[in-house]
Design an enzyme around this catalytic site. Structure first.
Site, PDB file in Angstrom:
ATOM      1  N   ALA A  10      36.165  35.960  53.961  1.00  0.00           N
ATOM      2  CA  ALA A  10      37.991  35.970  53.468  1.00  0.00           C
ATOM      3  C   ALA A  10      38.107  35.965  51.802  1.00  0.00           C
ATOM      4  CB  ALA A  10      39.074  35.132  54.133  1.00  0.00           C
ATOM      5  N   SER A  12      36.930  36.853  47.642  1.00  0.00           N
ATOM      6  CA  SER A  12      37.923  37.391  46.551  1.00  0.00           C
ATOM      7  C   SER A  12      38.303  38.857  47.152  1.00  0.00           C
ATOM      8  CB  SER A  12      37.120  37.505  45.119  1.00  0.00           C
ATOM      9  OG  SER A  12      36.691  36.274  45.332  1.00  0.00           O
ATOM     10  N   LEU A  13      37.535  40.133  47.104  1.00  0.00           N
ATOM     11  CA  LEU A  13      37.240  41.337  48.156  1.00  0.00           C
ATOM     12  C   LEU A  13      38.019  41.205  49.798  1.00  0.00           C
ATOM     13  CD1 LEU A  13      35.032  43.850  46.304  1.00  0.00           C
ATOM     14  CD2 LEU A  13      37.297  42.863  45.755  1.00  0.00           C
ATOM     15  N   ARG A  37      35.974  26.448  59.729  1.00  0.00           N
ATOM     16  CA  ARG A  37      36.792  27.782  59.450  1.00  0.00           C
ATOM     17  C   ARG A  37      37.511  28.567  60.272  1.00  0.00           C
ATOM     18  NH1 ARG A  37      36.316  28.996  53.883  1.00  0.00           N
ATOM     19  NH2 ARG A  37      36.549  31.166  53.343  1.00  0.00           N
ATOM     20  N   ARG A 133      38.907  33.540  43.379  1.00  0.00           N
ATOM     21  CA  ARG A 133      39.067  32.893  44.530  1.00  0.00           C
ATOM     22  C   ARG A 133      39.669  31.650  43.717  1.00  0.00           C
ATOM     23  NH1 ARG A 133      35.861  30.388  49.210  1.00  0.00           N
ATOM     24  NH2 ARG A 133      34.800  29.971  47.880  1.00  0.00           N
ATOM     25  N   LYS A 184      26.133  52.176  38.511  1.00  0.00           N
ATOM     26  CA  LYS A 184      26.964  50.494  38.199  1.00  0.00           C
ATOM     27  C   LYS A 184      25.479  49.684  38.218  1.00  0.00           C
ATOM     28  CE  LYS A 184      30.042  47.463  38.556  1.00  0.00           C
ATOM     29  NZ  LYS A 184      30.464  46.923  39.976  1.00  0.00           N
ATOM     30  N   ASN A 192      24.163  41.960  32.571  1.00  0.00           N
ATOM     31  CA  ASN A 192      24.894  40.780  32.833  1.00  0.00           C
ATOM     32  C   ASN A 192      23.656  39.756  33.150  1.00  0.00           C
ATOM     33  OD1 ASN A 192      27.337  42.360  34.070  1.00  0.00           O
ATOM     34  ND2 ASN A 192      27.043  41.330  35.767  1.00  0.00           N
ATOM     35  N   GLU A 264      23.459  37.840  43.212  1.00  0.00           N
ATOM     36  CA  GLU A 264      23.205  39.342  43.310  1.00  0.00           C
ATOM     37  C   GLU A 264      22.121  39.736  42.639  1.00  0.00           C
ATOM     38  OE1 GLU A 264      26.645  40.524  45.621  1.00  0.00           O
ATOM     39  OE2 GLU A 264      26.959  40.918  44.605  1.00  0.00           O
TER      40      GLU A 264
HETATM   41  P1  NAD Z   1      33.191  35.858  47.938  1.00  0.00           P
HETATM   42  O1  NAD Z   1      31.754  35.555  47.922  1.00  0.00           O
HETATM   43  O2  NAD Z   1      33.981  35.721  47.130  1.00  0.00           O
HETATM   44  O3  NAD Z   1      33.761  36.600  49.286  1.00  0.00           O
HETATM   45  C1  NAD Z   1      32.443  36.357  50.139  1.00  0.00           C
HETATM   46  C2  NAD Z   1      32.713  35.291  51.321  1.00  0.00           C
HETATM   47  O4  NAD Z   1      32.325  35.716  52.778  1.00  0.00           O
HETATM   48  C3  NAD Z   1      32.476  34.139  51.284  1.00  0.00           C
HETATM   49  O5  NAD Z   1      34.378  33.453  52.002  1.00  0.00           O
HETATM   50  C4  NAD Z   1      31.608  33.881  52.338  1.00  0.00           C
HETATM   51  O6  NAD Z   1      32.452  32.859  53.132  1.00  0.00           O
HETATM   52  C5  NAD Z   1      32.286  35.071  53.868  1.00  0.00           C
HETATM   53  N1  NAD Z   1      31.565  34.900  54.377  1.00  0.00           N
HETATM   54  C6  NAD Z   1      29.773  35.372  54.042  1.00  0.00           C
HETATM   55  N2  NAD Z   1      28.900  35.717  55.078  1.00  0.00           N
HETATM   56  C7  NAD Z   1      30.101  35.362  56.580  1.00  0.00           C
HETATM   57  C8  NAD Z   1      29.558  35.681  57.905  1.00  0.00           C
HETATM   58  N3  NAD Z   1      28.785  35.471  58.336  1.00  0.00           N
HETATM   59  N4  NAD Z   1      30.980  35.505  58.149  1.00  0.00           N
HETATM   60  C9  NAD Z   1      31.388  35.531  57.892  1.00  0.00           C
HETATM   61  N5  NAD Z   1      32.598  35.329  56.488  1.00  0.00           N
HETATM   62  C10 NAD Z   1      30.804  35.538  55.329  1.00  0.00           C
HETATM   63  O7  NAD Z   1      32.385  37.363  47.408  1.00  0.00           O
HETATM   64  P2  NAD Z   1      33.345  38.384  47.034  1.00  0.00           P
HETATM   65  O8  NAD Z   1      33.725  38.549  45.205  1.00  0.00           O
HETATM   66  O9  NAD Z   1      34.686  39.117  47.183  1.00  0.00           O
HETATM   67  O10 NAD Z   1      32.361  39.811  46.734  1.00  0.00           O
HETATM   68  C11 NAD Z   1      31.933  40.613  48.159  1.00  0.00           C
HETATM   69  C12 NAD Z   1      30.805  41.324  47.228  1.00  0.00           C
HETATM   70  O11 NAD Z   1      31.372  42.280  46.827  1.00  0.00           O
HETATM   71  C13 NAD Z   1      30.244  41.185  46.446  1.00  0.00           C
HETATM   72  O12 NAD Z   1      28.702  41.956  47.010  1.00  0.00           O
HETATM   73  C14 NAD Z   1      30.353  41.306  44.610  1.00  0.00           C
HETATM   74  O13 NAD Z   1      29.034  41.901  43.758  1.00  0.00           O
HETATM   75  C15 NAD Z   1      31.810  42.794  44.758  1.00  0.00           C
HETATM   76  N6  NAD Z   1      32.853  42.952  44.616  1.00  0.00           N
HETATM   77  C16 NAD Z   1      33.644  41.620  44.090  1.00  0.00           C
HETATM   78  C17 NAD Z   1      34.041  42.212  42.813  1.00  0.00           C
HETATM   79  C18 NAD Z   1      34.774  40.633  43.110  1.00  0.00           C
HETATM   80  O14 NAD Z   1      36.077  40.681  41.668  1.00  0.00           O
HETATM   81  N7  NAD Z   1      35.355  39.755  43.197  1.00  0.00           N
HETATM   82  C19 NAD Z   1      34.532  43.458  42.561  1.00  0.00           C
HETATM   83  C20 NAD Z   1      33.583  44.386  42.307  1.00  0.00           C
HETATM   84  C21 NAD Z   1      32.512  44.299  43.815  1.00  0.00           C
HETATM   85  O1  KPL Z   2      30.566  44.767  36.536  1.00  0.00           O
HETATM   86  C1  KPL Z   2      30.587  44.046  35.832  1.00  0.00           C
HETATM   87  C2  KPL Z   2      30.462  43.426  35.223  1.00  0.00           C
HETATM   88  O2  KPL Z   2      30.758  41.462  34.828  1.00  0.00           O
HETATM   89  O3  KPL Z   2      29.472  42.845  36.914  1.00  0.00           O
HETATM   90  C3  KPL Z   2      30.692  44.345  33.502  1.00  0.00           C
HETATM   91  C4  KPL Z   2      31.681  44.272  34.003  1.00  0.00           C
HETATM   92  C5  KPL Z   2      30.554  46.021  33.973  1.00  0.00           C
HETATM   93  C6  KPL Z   2      29.519  43.609  33.215  1.00  0.00           C
HETATM   94  O4  KPL Z   2      28.519  44.430  34.010  1.00  0.00           O
END
Ligand code: NAD
Ligand code: KPL
Length: 305
Positions: A10, A12-13, A37, A133, A184, A192, A264
């Site tokens: 739960a 961001s994504l 939790r 978040r 990507k 990054n 990551e």
């Molecule tokens: P986040 O850290 O906000 O959320 C991850 C959640 O997973 C946390 O709440 C954590 O407690 C939970 N979690 C971890 N292990 C768990 C388990 N065993 N059981 C239950 N919950 C568990 O991460 P995010 O930003 O949502 O990113 C998730 C993936 O999406 C990453 O690989 C990120 O790179 C990718 N992503 C994120 C975004 C973004 O805007 N946030 C955009 C594109 C891609």
């Molecule tokens: O995806 C991105 C990130 O910040 O993770 C961009 C904006 C493309 C920079 O690599």
């Protein structure tokens, strides 16, 4: 009766997907880390999504991985370094025809999950949507974007893409999802780590054009060698375009480091350097960047893997 979307994580994504699916009237179950939790979540009104300054709360149901209910469709929304263990905890609940959608950035975690689940259909996703978040159970939808989904071993699109239409999640089925993920990954590797090392916004890399160009040349060589020539095409031009278009933003890795969160790195630079090693390719600048970034993280007490 629609199939339930089990959403693991739960953050961001996970919240961005769960709230939009729930808003469309689709059945959603969040899977939270543990009983504590879950109890905290159940004492809250639900998941809140803030869109264009407007907050709306959705009382999405939740459970832990111990729940007995079978899972037909699992959306994995945790970080790449958590995904294999998180999915392993749920393996016994997956039905024989289960589908697992992997939202992780970078490469490496998807294959690790797929190897654990030979019976499930694993669908990889690459998303340009942005969310963060604000507090527990409250997420801001920060950047509209697009999500590509695909299955490297099976080109047929699943019927549940209709659910994404209903939920207003912009998406497209991709028959070249690995190319998209590699592209990507290359963009993220070229931008990054340097924003972390130079402590700058993406636009700050305009002062390091030579270094960016050298990295792009090595990344393009790697992509060609890994059988991804389409992902290598005009890489430097796209990297420069992204740097310009996102000049005012801090990269996701910069933000992770600034907030003391694990990066990551292993699934981005680490994956690229390992692939180079496997192909006996010498990519000195990329390898040196990996070493510099790992040292930088080490010095700040953050994991360098
Ligand atoms: P986040 O850290 O906000 O959320 C991850 C959640 O997973 C946390 O709440 C954590 O407690 C939970 N979690 C971890 N292990 C768990 C388990 N065993 N059981 C239950 N919950 C568990 O991460 P995010 O930003 O949502 O990113 C998730 C993936 O999406 C990453 O690989 C990120 O790179 C990718 N992503 C994120 C975004 C973004 O805007 N946030 C955009 C594109 C891609
Ligand atoms: O995806 C991105 C990130 O910040 O993770 C961009 C904006 C493309 C920079 O690599």
């Amino acid at each position: 009766m629609s199939t339930t979307w089990h959403v693991l994580g739960a953050g961001s994504l996970g919240t961005l997907w769960a709230t939009r699916l729930a808003r469309a009237g689709l059945p959603v179950q969040l899977i939270l880390r543990d009983k504590e939790r879950l109890a905290r979540y159940q004492a809250s009104p639900g998941l809140t999504l803030v869109e264009q300054g407007l907050a709306r709360t959705y009382p999405v149901m939740a459970q832990t991985s111990d729940s007995p209910e079978p899972i037909d469709r699992l959306l994995v929304a945790c970080k790449a370094y958590d995904a294999p263990d998180a999915v392993a905890q749920l393996a016994r609940r997956l039905t024989p025809n289960a589908e697992v959608i992997l939202l992780q950035n970078g490469l490496g975690s998807q294959d690790a999950v797929a190897t654990q689940l030979p019976q499930a259909r694993c669908i990889f996703a690459s998303s340009t949507e942005g969310a963060f978040r604000e507090s527990d159970w409250r997420v801001v939808f920060a950047g509209h974007g697009f999500t590509w989904l695909g299955d490297a071993s099976h080109p047929t699109a699943p019927l549940w893409l209709d659910d994404l239409d209903a939920a207003g999640i912009p998406h497209q089925w991709s028959t070249d999802i690995l190319t998209r993920l590699w592209r990507k990954l290359a963009l993220n590797c070229a931008i990054n780590p340097l924003t972390v090392l130079y402590q700058c916004r993406n636009g700050g890399l305009q002062e390091h054009q030579c270094e960016v160009a050298t990295l792009c040349a090595e990344l393009a060589e790697l992509l060609e060698c890994c059988g991804q020539p389409a992902a290598a095409q005009d890489l430097q031009a796209e990297v420069e375009r992204v740097i310009q278009a996102t000049a005012a933003n801090f990269s996701s890795m910069y933000q992770d480091v600034a907030n003391g969160r694990r990066t990551e790195i292993s699934y981005l630079l680490g994956h690229a350097c390992q692939a180079a090693l496997r192909h006996r390719l010498s990519l000195p600048h990329l390898q040196q960047l990996h070493v510099r970034l790992a040292g930088y993280l080490d010095a700040r007490g953050l994991p360098s893997d």
